[in-house]
Scaffold this motif. Structure first.
Motif, short mmCIF file in Angstrom:
data_model
loop_
_atom_site.label_atom_id
_atom_site.label_comp_id
_atom_site.label_asym_id
_atom_site.label_seq_id
_atom_site.Cartn_x
_atom_site.Cartn_y
_atom_site.Cartn_z
N LEU A 56 13.23 -1.46 0.33
CA LEU A 56 14.49 -1.14 0.99
C LEU A 56 14.25 -0.11 2.09
O LEU A 56 13.58 0.90 1.87
N LEU A 57 14.81 -0.36 3.26
CA LEU A 57 14.74 0.55 4.39
C LEU A 57 16.14 1.11 4.63
O LEU A 57 17.11 0.35 4.69
N THR A 58 16.25 2.43 4.75
CA THR A 58 17.53 3.06 5.06
C THR A 58 17.59 3.28 6.57
O THR A 58 16.82 4.08 7.11
N ALA A 59 18.50 2.58 7.24
CA ALA A 59 18.66 2.71 8.69
C ALA A 59 19.91 3.54 8.97
O ALA A 59 20.92 3.40 8.29
N ARG A 60 19.82 4.42 9.97
CA ARG A 60 20.92 5.31 10.30
C ARG A 60 21.31 5.19 11.76
O ARG A 60 20.46 5.07 12.64
N ASN A 61 22.61 5.23 12.01
CA ASN A 61 23.22 5.27 13.34
C ASN A 61 22.67 4.20 14.29
O ASN A 61 22.91 3.03 14.09
N ASP A 62 21.92 4.57 15.34
CA ASP A 62 21.44 3.61 16.32
C ASP A 62 20.43 2.62 15.75
O ASP A 62 20.26 1.53 16.29
N GLN A 115 0.81 -1.22 0.00
CA GLN A 115 0.00 0.00 0.00
C GLN A 115 0.85 1.27 0.00
O GLN A 115 0.30 2.36 -0.06
N LEU A 116 2.17 1.15 0.04
CA LEU A 116 3.04 2.32 0.07
C LEU A 116 3.10 2.99 -1.28
O LEU A 116 3.17 2.33 -2.32
N LYS A 117 3.07 4.33 -1.28
CA LYS A 117 3.12 5.14 -2.50
C LYS A 117 4.23 6.17 -2.37
O LYS A 117 4.58 6.58 -1.27
N PRO A 118 4.78 6.65 -3.49
CA PRO A 118 5.87 7.64 -3.43
C PRO A 118 5.43 8.94 -2.76
O PRO A 118 4.31 9.41 -2.94
N GLY A 119 6.34 9.51 -1.94
CA GLY A 119 6.11 10.80 -1.32
C GLY A 119 5.13 10.82 -0.17
O GLY A 119 4.70 11.88 0.25
N THR A 120 4.77 9.68 0.38
CA THR A 120 3.80 9.65 1.48
C THR A 120 4.53 9.52 2.82
O THR A 120 5.67 9.08 2.88
N THR A 121 3.84 9.91 3.88
CA THR A 121 4.44 9.90 5.21
C THR A 121 3.45 9.33 6.23
O THR A 121 2.27 9.12 5.93
N GLY A 122 3.93 9.12 7.44
CA GLY A 122 3.08 8.71 8.54
C GLY A 122 2.66 7.26 8.51
O GLY A 122 1.57 6.92 8.97
N LEU A 170 12.37 -1.82 -6.67
CA LEU A 170 12.84 -2.08 -8.03
C LEU A 170 12.01 -1.35 -9.07
O LEU A 170 12.40 -1.28 -10.24
N VAL A 171 10.87 -0.78 -8.67
CA VAL A 171 10.02 -0.01 -9.59
C VAL A 171 10.60 1.38 -9.72
O VAL A 171 10.82 2.07 -8.72
N GLU A 172 10.87 1.82 -10.94
CA GLU A 172 11.46 3.14 -11.17
C GLU A 172 10.36 4.12 -11.55
O GLU A 172 9.55 3.85 -12.44
N TYR A 173 10.34 5.25 -10.86
CA TYR A 173 9.34 6.29 -11.09
C TYR A 173 9.98 7.45 -11.80
O TYR A 173 11.16 7.72 -11.65
N GLY A 177 15.02 7.71 -8.37
CA GLY A 177 13.78 7.28 -9.01
C GLY A 177 13.09 6.08 -8.39
O GLY A 177 12.07 5.63 -8.90
N SER A 178 13.61 5.54 -7.30
CA SER A 178 12.96 4.40 -6.66
C SER A 178 12.61 4.73 -5.21
O SER A 178 13.20 5.63 -4.60
#
Length: 159
Positions: free
Chosen positions: A90-96, A34-41, A149-152, A119-120
């Protein structure tokens, strides 16, 4: 004069003029597909498939800076493939956050957002969000539906 101080006391003591604090809402958990580009929360429960450290950098020399020295820590960034039974991303994890990224572990993401990188889509949890360990999940991650893997492409629409 007495009426003014009387009104102040009534307002401070929880009189009829004070607004009620809104009740906390229950978090709404969604699935990866259900995730879409540019969405939050977003709130998700996902399982970690793998984690690759892409950056582990020591801080600069604090003596060369003119600002007062404060404890510096290493900058660490890891790219982790996470997902549920509907898909993966893909999840980008930072520091802790990197410390929680163990393969086959289940994590709960609170207030996550979608960032675009080349673009992804990438899932990211910034300082306003939270990553916490969860109960071991029973689902198998669907790696066939990888949303990263989907390029926008940004398209301008003229009216």
């Amino acid at each position: 004069m007495a009426t003014r101080s009387g009104n102040r006391q009534q307002a401070n003591s929880g009189g009829a003029n004070t607004a009620a604090k809104p009740a906390m809402r229950k978090p709404v958990f969604i699935k990866v597909d259900q995730l879409k580009p540019g969405t939050t929360g977003h709130n998700l429960t996902v399982k970690i498939v793998n984690a690759n450290t892409v950056l582990s950098k020591k801080p600069r020399n604090p003596s060369s800076l003119r600002v007062p020295a404060r404890p510096q820590q290493n900058t660490r960034i890891a790219e982790c493939l996470v997902g549920d039974e509907t898909g993966s991303i893909l999840l980008t994890a930072r520091n802790d956050q990197v410390d929680l990224m163990k393969p086959d572990a289940t994590i709960i993401l609170r207030n996550a957002k979608i960032d675009m990188f080349k673009g992804s889509m990438r899932l990211n949890v910034d300082k306003w969000g939270r990553i916490e360990a969860g109960e071991p999940a029973t689902f198998v991650v669907n790696e066939e539906n990888n949303l990263s893997l989907v390029e926008y492409e940004l398209v301008n629409v003229e009216e």
